[in-house]
Design an enzyme around this catalytic site. Structure first.
Site: not given
Ligand code: AMP
Length: 312
Positions: A34, A37, A68, A176, A211-212
């Site tokens: 999204h 990312h 995880q 996070d 968020s995903s």
């Molecule tokens: P994930 O795919 O959820 O593991 O996230 C991958 C990376 O994207 C991690 O470093 C998250 O902190 C970051 N991330 C996820 N959502 C957001 C957001 N809304 N804003 C900024 N970074 C994000």
């Protein structure tokens, strides 16, 4: 843009980049990409490495890291959208996507017949215990307390990605909040020599942190989820307006979140932004309000900086 699925092709592609003397930046993700990312990709692309005239070569990794997850239902329903992810990466200027299978990252799982759904390191086999990186003290409270083993899974996979890619910098989101601190501690304690760059939270127009997992929310869940950013903002305004009583603030936040009955609070805490130790008594300096709550079955996390007003 190159897409590679195995370690050998990754090594080959990166060797060519290194021969050119170009720096490498990585953005580790679990996919279902999204705008949050993609903001990490922008930061990676725009970063200036010492002694480098060109921007770094940007590697985005897509890997749903089963070890995880402390809950197999959460792992099984985690969204997987590889085709659209690749299209987004292409237009965002990612140079290489590394999207390995489980066994590329955890070759031992083949050896012990570990399934894709294994949720704990080596849980399927008692005789073989794979090596892992134990997360440090930053992982103690918050998500570390309510999701046992989660951060060991994160440090282990990030450590493996650092070994495979050997990046100069790695970008992580403040969404996070605890995860970034855990990784910063790992990098410092274990001398990884990777610069960690932190990216601010990207939100929907109405305030919900991207968020995903948001795609898993039904209409009711999406409605209730909005209470999270609204409550965080309200607390930040109270603190800016002079409220410093930690107990009072925590109870206001919890009450606001629970008021409609649509959210189940996992934790609400005010912590030091550096050590993540819980604050108590009166806030004297900046702190972080961190929240995890379930909307239905979907677990959401969010956080905001609390900046106490200067005393007159
Ligand atoms: P994930 O795919 O959820 O593991 O996230 C991958 C990376 O994207 C991690 O470093 C998250 O902190 C970051 N991330 C996820 N959502 C957001 C957001 N809304 N804003 C900024 N970074 C994000």
């Amino acid at each position: 843009m190159k897409v590679v699925r195995d370690r050998a092709s990754l090594r080959e592609a990166l060797a060519a980049v290194r021969r050119e003397g170009r720096g490498i930046a990585i953005v580790p993700t679990m996919g279902a990409l999204h705008d949050g990312h993609m903001s990490l990709v922008d930061l990676a692309r725009g970063s200036q490495l010492p002694g480098q005239a060109t921007s770094p070569f940007v590697v985005l990794t897509i890997f749903v890291n089963s070890i995880q997850f402390n809950n197999s239902a959460d792992l099984n329903r985690y969204p997987r959208t590889l085709e659209t992810d690749l299209a987004r990466c292409e237009v965002s200027g990612v140079d290489l996507v590394f999207a390995p299978d489980h066994e590329e990252i955890y070759p031992w799982s083949k050896q012990v017949g570990g399934a894709l759904t294994s949720v704990a390191l080596g849980a399927n086999d008692l005789s073989y215990q794979p090596s892992r990186i134990t997360a440090g003290s930053a992982s103690r409270g918050l998500c570390g307390a309510t999701r046992p083993g989660h951060f060991d899974g994160v440090t282990t996979v990030v450590g493996i990605l650092f070994q495979l890619i050997r990046p100069d910098i790695a970008v992580f989101g403040d969404k996070d909040f605890q995860q970034v601190r855990v990784i910063e501690q790992m990098v410092s304690d274990l001398h990884f020599g990777v610069e960690i760059v932190r990216a601010p939270i990207v939100r929907e127009q109405d305030g919900l942190a991207l968020s995903s997992r948001n795609v898993l929310l039904d209409a009711q869940g999406r409605y209730h989820a909005l209470y999270i950013p609204q409550t965080l903002r309200h607390a930040a305004e109270l603190v800016a307006g002079g409220e410093r009583d930690v107990t009072k603030l925590l109870s206001i936040v919890r009450d606001n979140l629970e008021r409609t009955g649509g959210l189940r609070v996992d934790y609400v805490e005010i912590v030091s932004p550096e050590t993540l130790e819980p604050a108590s008594g009166t806030l004297e300096s900046a702190a972080q309000l961190v929240v995890a709550a379930f909307a239905g079955e979907v677990r959401l996390i969010d956080n905001i900086r609390l900046e106490p007003a200067r005393r007159a």
